[in-house]
Design a protein around this motif. Structure first.
Motif, PDB file in Angstrom:
ATOM      1  N   HIS A  69       0.811  -1.216   0.000  1.00  4.76           N
ATOM      2  CA  HIS A  69       0.000   0.000   0.000  1.00  4.76           C
ATOM      3  C   HIS A  69       0.848   1.271   0.000  1.00  4.76           C
ATOM      4  O   HIS A  69       0.314   2.373   0.106  1.00  4.76           O
ATOM      5  CB  HIS A  69      -0.909   0.017   1.226  1.00  4.76           C
ATOM      6  N   ARG A  83      -3.788   1.780  -5.490  1.00  6.19           N
ATOM      7  CA  ARG A  83      -4.825   2.029  -6.491  1.00  6.19           C
ATOM      8  C   ARG A  83      -4.791   3.457  -7.023  1.00  6.19           C
ATOM      9  O   ARG A  83      -5.281   3.737  -8.107  1.00  6.19           O
ATOM     10  CB  ARG A  83      -6.202   1.752  -5.882  1.00  6.19           C
ATOM     11  N   LYS A  84      -4.227   4.367  -6.244  1.00  9.69           N
ATOM     12  CA  LYS A  84      -4.163   5.757  -6.661  1.00  9.69           C
ATOM     13  C   LYS A  84      -3.298   5.869  -7.913  1.00  9.69           C
ATOM     14  O   LYS A  84      -2.395   5.069  -8.128  1.00  9.69           O
ATOM     15  CB  LYS A  84      -3.569   6.603  -5.526  1.00  9.69           C
TER      16      LYS A  84
END
Length: 370
Positions: free
Chosen positions: A40, A91-92
């Motif tokens: 992440h 995901r960004k």
């Protein structure tokens, strides 16, 4: 965020040079392991980091409020750099090579404060350069991708690092309310936070703005940022009330033109108490400054009570990075004017010595690594 496990010793050719502070008030350049990028997270080559007053507090006092330094720590939280690795679960829309400013707080995302949008108040927050989380005064840093913000090409890394400083000011002005075109306000203190605050207050249309400080030199510099600024150099030989009346005279001769908003940016008791006598009745004093003390001496309770004055505080910032990046990239805020000194990462100890050296007046000292 997973803190770096810090086991550092001075080396001649470090792969990840860093700046360390110890519980015994020592600072030294050292080497830290390069952390593994978690799914992440993104790994960032830190290009610019500003030295903040809280960094100095940890060095000189070993604590800020109840946040005490119990073991060696890498300092730094005003920072920007370039992404060199992106975690598999990010995901960004971030990619290797992106230039970014880092929001240095990672809240838990699960408590009632986070769920209510006040994630800056999360009691389980991990904050760069605040115990026990290592900070950004190192070459490579892994951090949560959610709190990384792309900066446009017309912004420098130094300006990206200064987004943190202006975010404090932006959040303070938003929390204060009452800053509207043509309405007067006072800004107490012309350190970096105070200067950023008066610049944003000016952009918001406040007029007149009166700034106070104990340094004529800093007040003079403040006027170069906001030429319409009115200034007052606090006189330590006078009482708090006497200084307040002199400040009030700069606004005019009637209660109506007294400032409905005072933005206190020092955290010093004498300045806070003076501000309480300057603000008009039914006004707002918002305290942006940070103090090492948990209690305030001489707080004028009854005058504030009789005047129904609101006293407000801020803790860092929330949802400020996009707005401040817009203000700087548009040219409405010339953040670069705050930078007075630059040092390489390998010279970080000299940078800290510069900040506390009264013979070398500074505004914002930057540590850079190209």
């Amino acid at each position: 965020m997973t803190p770096v496990q810090l086991d550092v010793q001075a080396q001649e050719s470090p792969q990840n040079p860093c700046l360390v502070v110890t519980p015994t008030h020592k600072i030294f350049s050292a080497t830290a392991p390069i952390a593994s990028c978690q799914p992440h997270e993104v790994k960032i080559h830190i290009k610019s980091t500003g030295i903040c007053g809280t960094d100095i507090h940890y060095w000189k006092h070993g604590r800020v409020g109840d946040l005490a330094l119990e073991k060696n720590l890498i300092l730094g939280h005003e920072t920007a750099g370039q992404i060199v690795q992106v975690g598999s679960a990010v995901r960004k829309s971030l990619k290797v090579g992106d230039r970014v400013a880092i929001e240095p707080q990672v809240p838990c995302g699960e408590c009632y404060l986070c769920m209510d949008g006040h994630y800056n108040l999360c009691q389980s927050v991990s904050f760069l350069g605040v115990p026990p989380t290592n900070g950004s005064m190192q070459r490579y840093l892994c951090t949560d991708a959610r709190f990384v913000h792309i900066i446009p090409d017309n912004m420098s890394y130094e300006e990206g690092a200064l987004v943190e400083v202006f975010s404090v000011a932006w959040h303070g002005i938003r929390k204060a309310g009452g800053i509207t075109p043509g309405k007067p306000c006072m800004v107490a203190g012309c350190g970096p936070i105070g200067l950023a605050t008066l610049m944003i207050a000016d952009v918001a249309g406040a007029y007149p703005i009166v700034a106070t400080d104990i340094s004529e030199e800093r007040l003079g510099f403040a006027k170069t940022l906001v030429p319409s600024l009115r200034t007052y150099c606090s006189d330590t030989s006078l009482s708090i009330h006497e200084n307040a009346m002199k400040i009030r005279s700069l606004f005019g001769n009637s209660e109506y033109v007294m400032p409905p908003v005072v933005l206190e940016c020092t955290g010093v008791a004498s300045s806070i108490n003076t501000s309480c006598y300057v603000v008009r009745r039914n006004g707002i004093v918002t305290i942006l400054g940070v103090s090492c003390k948990n209690e305030l001496d001489g707080f004028p309770f009854m005058p504030l009570s009789f005047g129904e004055v609101d006293i407000r505080f801020i803790n860092r910032y929330a949802d400020s990075w996009p707005a401040v990046i817009n203000l700087i990239s548009s040219g409405k805020l010339d953040a670069s004017k705050l930078v007075s000194h630059r040092f390489s990462l390998e010279e970080a100890t000299k940078a800290f010595e510069c900040v506390v050296d009264p013979t070398r007046p500074s505004i914002k000292v930057m540590i850079v690594d190209n």
